[in-house]
Motif scaffolding. Sequence first.
Motif, PDB file in Angstrom:
ATOM      1  N   UNK A  81      41.715  34.774  34.427  1.00  8.97           N
ATOM      2  CA  UNK A  81      42.594  34.972  35.589  1.00  8.97           C
ATOM      3  C   UNK A  81      41.942  34.321  36.808  1.00  8.97           C
ATOM      4  N   UNK A  82      42.597  33.321  37.352  1.00 11.60           N
ATOM      5  CA  UNK A  82      42.211  32.758  38.645  1.00 11.60           C
ATOM      6  C   UNK A  82      43.098  33.419  39.677  1.00 11.60           C
ATOM      7  N   UNK A 113      38.177  34.904  38.268  1.00 16.40           N
ATOM      8  CA  UNK A 113      37.736  33.890  39.197  1.00 16.40           C
ATOM      9  C   UNK A 113      38.615  34.013  40.436  1.00 16.40           C
ATOM     10  N   UNK A 114      38.104  33.604  41.589  1.00 13.68           N
ATOM     11  CA  UNK A 114      38.941  33.501  42.783  1.00 13.68           C
ATOM     12  C   UNK A 114      39.551  32.111  42.809  1.00 13.68           C
ATOM     13  N   UNK A 115      40.850  32.012  43.066  1.00 11.56           N
ATOM     14  CA  UNK A 115      41.550  30.723  43.040  1.00 11.56           C
ATOM     15  C   UNK A 115      42.625  30.763  44.112  1.00 11.56           C
ATOM     16  N   UNK A 119      46.386  31.415  38.680  1.00  6.00           N
ATOM     17  CA  UNK A 119      46.322  30.581  37.476  1.00  6.00           C
ATOM     18  C   UNK A 119      45.832  31.448  36.322  1.00  6.00           C
ATOM     19  N   UNK A 120      46.622  31.509  35.263  1.00 11.05           N
ATOM     20  CA  UNK A 120      46.251  32.322  34.106  1.00 11.05           C
ATOM     21  C   UNK A 120      46.110  31.424  32.882  1.00 11.05           C
TER      22      UNK A 120
END
Lengths: 288, 288
Positions: A81-82, A113-115, A119-120
Amino acid sequence: MDERGLHRLIGTIIDPERLEDDCAVIPCGDLLMVASTDMLHETTDFPAGMTDWQVGWMAVAVTLSDVASMGAAPGQVLLAVGLDRPERLQEIMVGARDCCVAAGAELVGGDLDAHRELTLVSTGLGTVAPEHLVRRRGARPGDVIAVTGPLGEAEAALVGYDHHRKELLEPQPRTKEGEILGRAGVSAMMDISDGLALSLYDLLAVNDCGFSVDTARLPLPAGVPEDEARELALYGGGDFELLFSAPPALLPVPGVEAHVIGEVIPEWVVLADGEPLDRRGYLHEWNG
Amino acid sequence: MDERGLHRLIGTIIDPERLEDDCAVIPCGDLLMVASTDMLHETTDFPAGMTDWQVGWMAVAVTLSDVASMGAAPGQVLLAVGLDRPERLQEIMVGARDCCVAAGAELVGGDLDAHRELTLVSTGLGTVAPEHLVRRRGARPGDVIAVTGPLGEAEAALVGYDHHRKELLEPQPRTKEGEILGRAGVSAMMDISDGLALSLYDLLAVNDCGFSVDTARLPLPAGVPEDEARELALYGGGDFELLFSAPPALLPVPGVEAHVIGEVIPEWVVLADGEPLDRRGYLHEWNG
């Protein structure tokens, strides 16, 4: 350049036979393991109004659909997972878990993650006995072509038929059907996420025979004028039904709702009502 | 909220025991399969000046490092690529394949997507005999703590020590060492991607004992003043060495360069030179 052009490039770097199917196939004791990974992100894949629960559900559904298309039983899912905003995580994870549970799979791990854009990436694993594995290659002239349910419903929702929103936002991966069809011995299979027309051309690319569809037999989205419904069924993306070929005598397969839509022919061509079918549907495009 | 806070939330949704290790563990015939997935993206993970080949290499290295940390032999890698510009794909894929080949793994598939920010998610699979699987849990008082190589080199490059650029941009996953250490019977293991200090606290979280490090024994980055080098070795991220505990009599393990840096103690605490160690290092942060 489009997605399929880049896939050809990838085939020069890794074993092109590896790229033919919806999943990679890996030895696993007496069984085979199949593995698929899929990226979804906000601007491309999550329609306006989608809930975070649905985002998580869909991320898992797309990869379990790939597992099903090989005839495999769903096993484990990993989810990367972003995350753009931390408060979204809980509902996304619950949606992902719920889709796993519904399909008999387990969410076993992932990455966080940090995004700046949500975004998966889900990775699905499943297992299948070698004799029940189904690939895209394997169709034989004389086989029928069939699908597991209505086509074009997701695209119908995108163009405004709101009564199909649920099919668009909460796709049901055909995990039970995939496993049953594998055991029954269908000859070739894939899922239809980019539309029926492109899927038929994907089958054509790895088979030495062709595919002839009778559009009058397509299971159409309900509540849509017939001409438009047929267009959506042929070219609309976002459906997660299975497309397969099988000897006619194999059908019906108990436990699977299958709609015969055509037949496998000796000529290396895709036909709809006897005419070459347009090769179009959902493709990622780059302005490169 | 930081990454580890969100991990606790995830532990309320999926089996928290699943979250303890670097990989998920899955039955696979007489063996166990381990599976790890990792997301990297341009703004967070790829330092300026990194080539696309190095981007692909690193994406694979991070997941094979996780596989190694379980004592498993590397097997297959899937790579999902969210691509900003199509001309980057070739070098990324070659870098990914080259890292697989160097480690004895195979790049077997993936997914391709258009994304405004280059985003890579690699999934690594490996296998291990059940008796050779190593988890983070398992350290025992009296064990030594050791690492497989110098710490702080990647962070040293980030703060300007250019002679460590190669360690930063082309990390070498300790796949051979992980497998050998698993067979040798080390008691606990993980990789150190977020820095030694955070890794020791991660070990603490799943063990009933503590960890006492002697900073004079840390293998330091070459060519850096000693005080700064020690700081980098304790808190710098981006190294992919293995951190493990083992009964003292187990060392040396033939084929593995291991540096003993301390010992496992009965008290549930992380100490450096007898004082509690700061719990800091690389963490993803959200302004949420």
